[in-house]
Structures are given as structure tokens and as C-alpha cells.
Scaffold this motif. Structure first.
Motif, PDB file in Angstrom:
ATOM      1  N   ALA B  87       9.255 -34.699-101.716  1.00 43.58           N
ATOM      2  CA  ALA B  87       8.950 -35.059-100.670  1.00 43.58           C
ATOM      3  C   ALA B  87       9.928 -34.713 -99.554  1.00 43.58           C
ATOM      4  N   VAL B  88      11.066 -34.216-100.002  1.00 49.44           N
ATOM      5  CA  VAL B  88      12.065 -33.809 -99.049  1.00 49.44           C
ATOM      6  C   VAL B  88      11.848 -32.400 -98.700  1.00 49.44           C
ATOM      7  N   TRP B  89      11.487 -31.579 -99.681  1.00 50.03           N
ATOM      8  CA  TRP B  89      11.140 -30.193 -99.287  1.00 50.03           C
ATOM      9  C   TRP B  89      10.128 -29.429-100.228  1.00 50.03           C
ATOM     10  N   GLY B  90       9.235 -30.138-100.845  1.00 49.95           N
ATOM     11  CA  GLY B  90       8.321 -29.602-101.472  1.00 49.95           C
ATOM     12  C   GLY B  90       8.457 -29.610-103.136  1.00 49.95           C
ATOM     13  N   GLY B  91       9.981 -29.578-103.273  1.00 51.80           N
ATOM     14  CA  GLY B  91      10.262 -29.562-104.935  1.00 51.80           C
ATOM     15  C   GLY B  91       9.780 -28.889-105.771  1.00 51.80           C
ATOM     16  N   LEU B  92       9.503 -29.220-107.010  1.00 51.82           N
ATOM     17  CA  LEU B  92       8.911 -28.311-108.059  1.00 51.82           C
ATOM     18  C   LEU B  92       7.510 -27.831-107.727  1.00 51.82           C
ATOM     19  N   PRO B  93       6.406 -28.281-107.309  1.00 53.90           N
ATOM     20  CA  PRO B  93       5.168 -27.843-106.790  1.00 53.90           C
ATOM     21  C   PRO B  93       5.538 -26.781-105.790  1.00 53.90           C
ATOM     22  N   ALA B  94       6.213 -26.603-104.941  1.00 57.43           N
ATOM     23  CA  ALA B  94       6.783 -25.466-103.968  1.00 57.43           C
ATOM     24  C   ALA B  94       7.124 -24.060-104.507  1.00 57.43           C
ATOM     25  N   MET B  95       7.295 -24.293-105.932  1.00 56.53           N
ATOM     26  CA  MET B  95       7.554 -23.033-106.536  1.00 56.53           C
ATOM     27  C   MET B  95       6.337 -22.023-106.634  1.00 56.53           C
ATOM     28  N   ARG B  96       5.245 -22.529-106.092  1.00 54.56           N
ATOM     29  CA  ARG B  96       4.004 -21.484-106.021  1.00 54.56           C
ATOM     30  C   ARG B  96       4.161 -21.076-104.395  1.00 54.56           C
ATOM     31  N   ASN B  97       5.165 -21.446-103.686  1.00 58.16           N
ATOM     32  CA  ASN B  97       5.086 -20.977-102.167  1.00 58.16           C
ATOM     33  C   ASN B  97       5.279 -19.515-102.121  1.00 58.16           C
ATOM     34  N   THR B  98       5.820 -18.990-103.099  1.00 57.12           N
ATOM     35  CA  THR B  98       6.112 -17.536-103.356  1.00 57.12           C
ATOM     36  C   THR B  98       5.095 -16.689-103.475  1.00 57.12           C
ATOM     37  N   ILE B  99       3.670 -17.323-104.086  1.00 53.76           N
ATOM     38  CA  ILE B  99       2.717 -16.581-104.629  1.00 53.76           C
ATOM     39  C   ILE B  99       1.631 -16.989-103.781  1.00 53.76           C
ATOM     40  N   PRO B 100       0.773 -15.839-103.312  1.00 52.46           N
ATOM     41  CA  PRO B 100      -0.345 -16.349-102.431  1.00 52.46           C
ATOM     42  C   PRO B 100      -1.180 -17.139-103.421  1.00 52.46           C
ATOM     43  N   LEU B 101      -1.848 -17.995-102.583  1.00 53.95           N
ATOM     44  CA  LEU B 101      -2.885 -19.040-103.325  1.00 53.95           C
ATOM     45  C   LEU B 101      -3.957 -18.449-104.168  1.00 53.95           C
ATOM     46  N   GLY B 102      -4.630 -17.243-103.585  1.00 52.40           N
ATOM     47  CA  GLY B 102      -5.662 -16.800-104.401  1.00 52.40           C
ATOM     48  C   GLY B 102      -4.987 -16.420-105.709  1.00 52.40           C
ATOM     49  N   GLU B 103      -3.865 -15.696-105.598  1.00 54.92           N
ATOM     50  CA  GLU B 103      -3.214 -15.431-107.050  1.00 54.92           C
ATOM     51  C   GLU B 103      -3.103 -16.442-107.890  1.00 54.92           C
ATOM     52  N   CYS B 104      -2.816 -17.610-107.261  1.00 55.75           N
ATOM     53  CA  CYS B 104      -2.201 -18.950-108.192  1.00 55.75           C
ATOM     54  C   CYS B 104      -3.349 -19.106-108.867  1.00 55.75           C
ATOM     55  N   LEU B 105      -4.598 -19.401-108.042  1.00 58.65           N
ATOM     56  CA  LEU B 105      -5.828 -19.987-108.503  1.00 58.65           C
ATOM     57  C   LEU B 105      -6.502 -18.989-109.660  1.00 58.65           C
ATOM     58  N   GLU B 106      -6.323 -17.915-109.324  1.00 57.67           N
ATOM     59  CA  GLU B 106      -6.815 -16.817-110.304  1.00 57.67           C
ATOM     60  C   GLU B 106      -6.250 -16.789-111.624  1.00 57.67           C
ATOM     61  N   GLU B 107      -4.729 -16.872-111.704  1.00 63.15           N
ATOM     62  CA  GLU B 107      -4.001 -17.011-112.836  1.00 63.15           C
ATOM     63  C   GLU B 107      -4.464 -18.149-113.681  1.00 63.15           C
ATOM     64  N   ALA B 108      -4.550 -19.372-112.825  1.00 61.19           N
ATOM     65  CA  ALA B 108      -4.530 -20.529-113.436  1.00 61.19           C
ATOM     66  C   ALA B 108      -5.917 -20.807-114.111  1.00 61.19           C
ATOM     67  N   TYR B 109      -6.935 -20.416-113.350  1.00 58.71           N
ATOM     68  CA  TYR B 109      -8.234 -20.635-113.848  1.00 58.71           C
ATOM     69  C   TYR B 109      -9.101 -19.637-114.283  1.00 58.71           C
ATOM     70  N   LEU B 110      -8.821 -18.466-113.940  1.00 58.83           N
ATOM     71  CA  LEU B 110      -9.665 -17.093-114.473  1.00 58.83           C
ATOM     72  C   LEU B 110      -8.765 -16.466-115.614  1.00 58.83           C
ATOM     73  N   ASN B 111      -7.668 -16.033-115.448  1.00 60.02           N
ATOM     74  CA  ASN B 111      -6.878 -15.141-116.282  1.00 60.02           C
ATOM     75  C   ASN B 111      -5.786 -15.858-117.051  1.00 60.02           C
ATOM     76  N   SER B 112      -5.896 -17.088-117.198  1.00 55.93           N
ATOM     77  CA  SER B 112      -5.124 -17.802-118.344  1.00 55.93           C
ATOM     78  C   SER B 112      -5.426 -17.465-119.733  1.00 55.93           C
ATOM     79  N   VAL B 113      -4.456 -17.617-120.553  1.00 52.49           N
ATOM     80  CA  VAL B 113      -4.679 -17.111-121.988  1.00 52.49           C
ATOM     81  C   VAL B 113      -5.808 -17.766-122.790  1.00 52.49           C
ATOM     82  N   THR B 114      -6.145 -19.058-122.322  1.00 51.96           N
ATOM     83  CA  THR B 114      -7.045 -19.815-122.743  1.00 51.96           C
ATOM     84  C   THR B 114      -8.543 -19.515-122.299  1.00 51.96           C
TER      85      THR B 114
END
Lengths: 42, 220
Positions: B87-114
Motif C-alpha cells: 500500500a505504501v509504494w507497491g510492494g512485491l507486485p511492483a516488481m513487475r514495474n521494470t518490465i513492460p506490461l505486454g512482456e509480462c502478460l506474454e510471459e505469464a500466459y503465452l510463453n510459460s513452461v506449462t
């Protein structure tokens, strides 16, 4: 008239959740979803 | 005595701060004497039924609904307190802030190992909230009156803040309190560890270069 029932947030679970239930004009359930609304992405 | 309406609520966090709040334990009974919980996961009340004196928020903002909820909170609460690092500054979820959202979503949903090639899609539905370009701390969206740091904050700190705010007293978290907590934690680990157990090393370099961790003794 079509209707949508939303239960948000679902609180007796670990994590985030939302349930939406779509009703048709006769009040029967047409579709229902359980949504995971949070994305962490790590 | 009329109970002051107050509420804890949850955005993009892990509920750890709420768990820490429950660790206030028997003092919670005192809180229940003083406050009436309104909209909160604890009460299962989904919408505000009245204006509130004190609002406690856990978690930052990672989608458009978090922002709407937070703004509504600001509107409905006289004092807004954010608790925990998310709540103060974003915390652990804010780790994705260094990666563009498109890349994040691709990695999570399209290119994940499963995921199978061409079989998966990025979720999209009108009922799903829209993900923001990055994770925002609460003070980037609305004016925040007080913050309680920690991941999660100590139950003792939450309790003291709530109590002080309800009575209108000043209270600052002292460094010494954090320090005491850390030393307690370290001695707890030390007492649990069998004396023959060597300091932890990663097994066969399975996680990259083996790291020689410092002994607990050094830290104390």
C-alpha cells in the motif's frame, strides 16, 4: 430483462476472487464465472 | 459509548496485513468495543453503509478497479491509513514495474513452461478489471494521512496506530521497536535450529552459485 449478479470480493478464499452470475429474462442462470481479478506476473 | 465506524480493506496485496491484524489477538475484543466494522473482508459487507471515521488499506493499485475502490475509500473515510509495503509504494507486485506490461502478460500466459504453443490466450472479459501499466502505491492515487510500514506490519504497531487515531493521540513508530522485533525473530530461529546443523548452503549449486550465508551469530 437480463440481469447480472456480482459477488465481489469473495472473502472466504485465500487470494482474490469474484463471481458473476448472468441471468436471462426469465431469471434463469445463463452463465456463471469465477474470476481471478489480480495479476502479479512474476 | 457510540462505536466509531471503521474499516480495513484490501486491494492488490496478499492479505498478510489482515492476518497480522488478526494477530492482535485478544486485544481485538477491545477494538470491537470501540469500532464498528463497515465494508471489509472481515465482515463481508460489500458496499459502504455509512461514512467512516477510519479506513485501513492493504495493497497497492494494479488494476482500474483498485483505483476506483481506493478513491471511494478516500471519499468515505475521514482518516485514511495505508498499512504494509504494497500500500505504501507497491510492494512485491511492483516488481513487475521494470518490465513492460505486454512482456509480462506474454510471459505469464503465452510463453510459460506449462502453456502450449498457440493454445493459450491472454485473458480478456468485460467483467475483468483492466490491468494498469504498472503497480501504484496508494499515495500516488489519493492523499494518504498515515502509513504503517512493514511486510507485514507488526500487530502491535497496527493496534497502536488504530488506538492512537481513535483517541486522537500522537504516535510514531520507533526504530527501537523494529529492532526489538528483529532480535526476537533471530533468537527464535536460533533456538529452533539444532546445534549440529551447519549454516545453510544451496545444494550442489542448484540455484546458481552456492552462497555461503552468514551465521545467525554474526547478525546478532
Amino acid at each position: 430483462m437480463k440481469k447480472k449478479i456480482t459477488i465481489d470480493p469473495v472473502t472466504r478464499v485465500e487470494g482474490h476472487g469474484r463471481v458473476t452470475i448472468h441471468l436471462d429474462e426469465y431469471g434463469k442462470v445463463e452463465d456463471s464465472f469465477f474470476h481471478i481479478v489480480e495479476f502479479r506476473g512474476l | 459509548m457510540k462505536r466509531k465506524p471503521s474499516l480495513p480493506f484490501h486491494l492488490a496485496g496478499c492479505f498478510g496485513c489482515h492476518m497480522s491484524m488478526l494477530d492482535i489477538d485478544t486485544d481485538l475484543l477491545d477494538i470491537v468495543e470501540l469500532v464498528a466494522f463497515n465494508k471489509s473482508p472481515l465482515t463481508d459487507i460489500k458496499t459502504f453503509t455509512q461514512r467512516c471515521h477510519l479506513g485501513l488499506v492493504e495493497g497497492g493499485c494494479c488494476n482500474d478497479e483498485n483505483i476506483e475502490t481506493l478513491k471511494k475509500f478516500r471519499e468515505m473515510c475521514d482518516i485514511l491509513v495505508v498499512m504494509g509495503e504494497c500500500a505504501v509504494w507497491g510492494g512485491l507486485p511492483a516488481m513487475r514495474n521494470t518490465i513492460p506490461l505486454g512482456e509480462c502478460l506474454e510471459e505469464a500466459y503465452l510463453n510459460s513452461v506449462t502453456s502450449e504453443q498457440g493454445e493459450n490466450t491472454v485473458p480478456y472479459h468485460e467483467d475483468l478489471p483492466k490491468i494498469l501499466d504498472r503497480v501504484y502505491g496508494c499515495n500516488e492515487i489519493v492523499k494518504v494521512d498515515y502509513t504503517i510500514p512493514g511486510c507485514p506490519p507488526s500487530p502491535n504497531h497496527i493496534w497502536k496506530v488504530v488506538k492512537s487515531l481513535l483517541w486522537g493521540e500522537d504516535y510514531s513508530l520507533l526504530y527501537s521497536e523494529f529492532k526489538i522485533r528483529l532480535i526476537d525473530y533471530m533468537s527464535m530461529i536460533k533456538s529452533q535450529r539444532p546445534s549440529k546443523c551447519p549454516p545453510y548452503e544451496s545444494r550442489d549449486g542448484a540455484y546458481g552459485i552456492p552462497v555461503q550465508t552468514r551465521d545467525i551469530q554474526d547478525i546478532n
